[in-house]
Write an enzyme that holds these catalytic residues in place. Structure first.
Site, PDB file in Angstrom:
ATOM      1  CG  HIS A 179      -1.999  -1.015   1.187  1.00  0.00           C
ATOM      2  ND1 HIS A 179      -2.866  -1.177   0.122  1.00  0.00           N
ATOM      3  CD2 HIS A 179      -2.335  -1.975   2.091  1.00  0.00           C
ATOM      4  CE1 HIS A 179      -3.693  -2.180   0.373  1.00  0.00           C
ATOM      5  NE2 HIS A 179      -3.387  -2.686   1.560  1.00  0.00           N
ATOM      6  CG  ASP A 203      -3.284  -8.512   0.662  1.00  0.00           C
ATOM      7  OD1 ASP A 203      -2.384  -8.734   1.490  1.00  0.00           O
ATOM      8  OD2 ASP A 203      -4.279  -7.809   0.909  1.00  0.00           O
ATOM      9  CG  HIS A 256      -6.649  -5.035   1.872  1.00  0.00           C
ATOM     10  ND1 HIS A 256      -6.187  -5.995   2.748  1.00  0.00           N
ATOM     11  CD2 HIS A 256      -7.688  -4.417   2.475  1.00  0.00           C
ATOM     12  CE1 HIS A 256      -6.924  -5.951   3.860  1.00  0.00           C
ATOM     13  NE2 HIS A 256      -7.834  -5.012   3.723  1.00  0.00           N
ATOM     14  CG  ASP A 292      -5.453  -9.752   3.534  1.00  0.00           C
ATOM     15  OD1 ASP A 292      -5.211 -10.307   2.449  1.00  0.00           O
ATOM     16  OD2 ASP A 292      -5.137  -8.573   3.781  1.00  0.00           O
TER      17      ASP A 292
HETATM   18 ZN   LIG Z   1      -4.424  -7.102   2.727  1.00  0.00          ZN
END
Ligand SMILES: [Zn+2]
Length: 315
Positions: free
Chosen positions: A125, A162, A164, A250
């Site tokens: 990120h 992932d 995200h 996740d």
């Molecule tokens: Zn994540």
């Protein structure tokens, strides 16, 4: 990569990104190591090294690095708008995470070892100018710049499973035609960071080199696997010289902060297929980075299943 320094990259005992993530992974890794009895012939654990400030500047701005150093010394405030706390000495811990990714690359490039795994790494990120979403430095972005500068490797495939969206990587290389980007993630209308839509395919000369695959909440392996073949064809056509995988845990069912319901079988499948593509196009150069994951059992399963697949890739 195995090293207790990696466990120091966390945001407190009660934070989802706590220190137990590394220890859970390591406990399961050692259990499988013991059970197999032969793993020391197949795996060569390496200890992480500390990335230098100069290596961070391959991706990050000098201004942001200075800010991270100062806030980390104080141990107060946030490195972004409120998601990533400036825990005391987090700068040093983050340098070890980046260093573990870069050392894994060196190992792949300079030894007969083709495949590597770096837990805790995959901090996708962070932007060039800021931390974001528990990520102080973006080791994925640094890895891409490092491969180019140190090893003259241009065509890189970055694959992210992932939950995200890997926004820090995507937007930093959105107009880069030599960065093939494939990202399976929970749909941006339902989860942080709210990006990675299907129509985001790259900019300028890079249009068509990015593939965002948003999955609705509650998606299972069946849905993800049905979309994988298209992703595999996309990477195959690109003919990468190096493959990076961010295999965040996740996206597995039971994660406390996301709503996907995949299993580690998807992680194993993707690893195995990327191993095939890496052997076909780039003499097996494949590095997997742990990524997110806030359910400790899922971290144990997903990351160690990725390692098992890396060991079993047929050359
Ligand atoms: Zn994540």
């Amino acid at each position: 990569m195995l090293g207790d320094e990696l466990a120091t990259y966390h945001f407190g005992e009660d934070h989802p990104f706590g220190p137990k993530r590394y220890w859970s992974f390591k406990e399961e890794f050692e259990k499988r190591f013991e059970q197999d009895g032969q793993l020391d012939k197949k795996i060569s654990p390496q200890s992480p090294q500390r990335a230098s400030e100069k290596q961070l500047t391959l991706f990050h701005t000098q201004e942001y690095i200075k800010k991270a150093i100062a806030l980390s010394e104080k141990g107060e405030g946030y490195l972004d708008c409120g998601d990533t706390p400036a825990r005391k000495e987090i700068y040093d811990s983050a340098c070890f995470v980046v260093g573990s990714t870069l050392k894994a690359i060196d190992y792949i490039m300079n030894h007969d070892c083709c495949y590597a795994f770096a837990p805790i790494a995959g901090l996708h990120h962070a932007t060039r100018e800021s931390a974001a979403g528990f990520c102080v430095f973006n080791d994925c972005g640094i890895a891409i710049e490092y491969l180019r500068k140190e090893y003259n490797i241009q065509r890189i495939a970055y694959v992210d499973i992932d939950a995200h969206h890997g926004d820090g990587v995507f937007y930093s290389f959105e107009d880069d035609p030599d960065l093939c980007f494939v990202d399976f993630h929970q749909h941006g209308t339902t989860l942080y960071p709210g990006t990675g839509f299907i129509n985001e395919t790259g900019k300028g000369k890079a249009v068509g080199t990015k593939l965002n695959i948003p999955l609705p909440p509650n998606s299972t392996d069946k849905m993800a696997c049905s979309l994988w073949q298209n992703a595999e064809n996309f990477i195959n056509k690109f003919k990468p010289e190096f493959i990076l995988l961010q295999c965040g845990a996740d996206s597995l069912a039971g994660d406390p902060i996301t709503q996907l319901k995949l299993s580690s079988e998807f992680h194993a499948h993707v690893t195995s297929r990327l191993g095939y593509l890496a052997n076909k196009h780039c003499a097996g150069k494949l590095l997997a980075m742990g990524g997110g994951g806030y359910n400790l059992d899922n971290i144990k399963e997903a990351w160690n299943d990725v390692i098992t697949e890396l060991i079993n890739i047929k050359t």
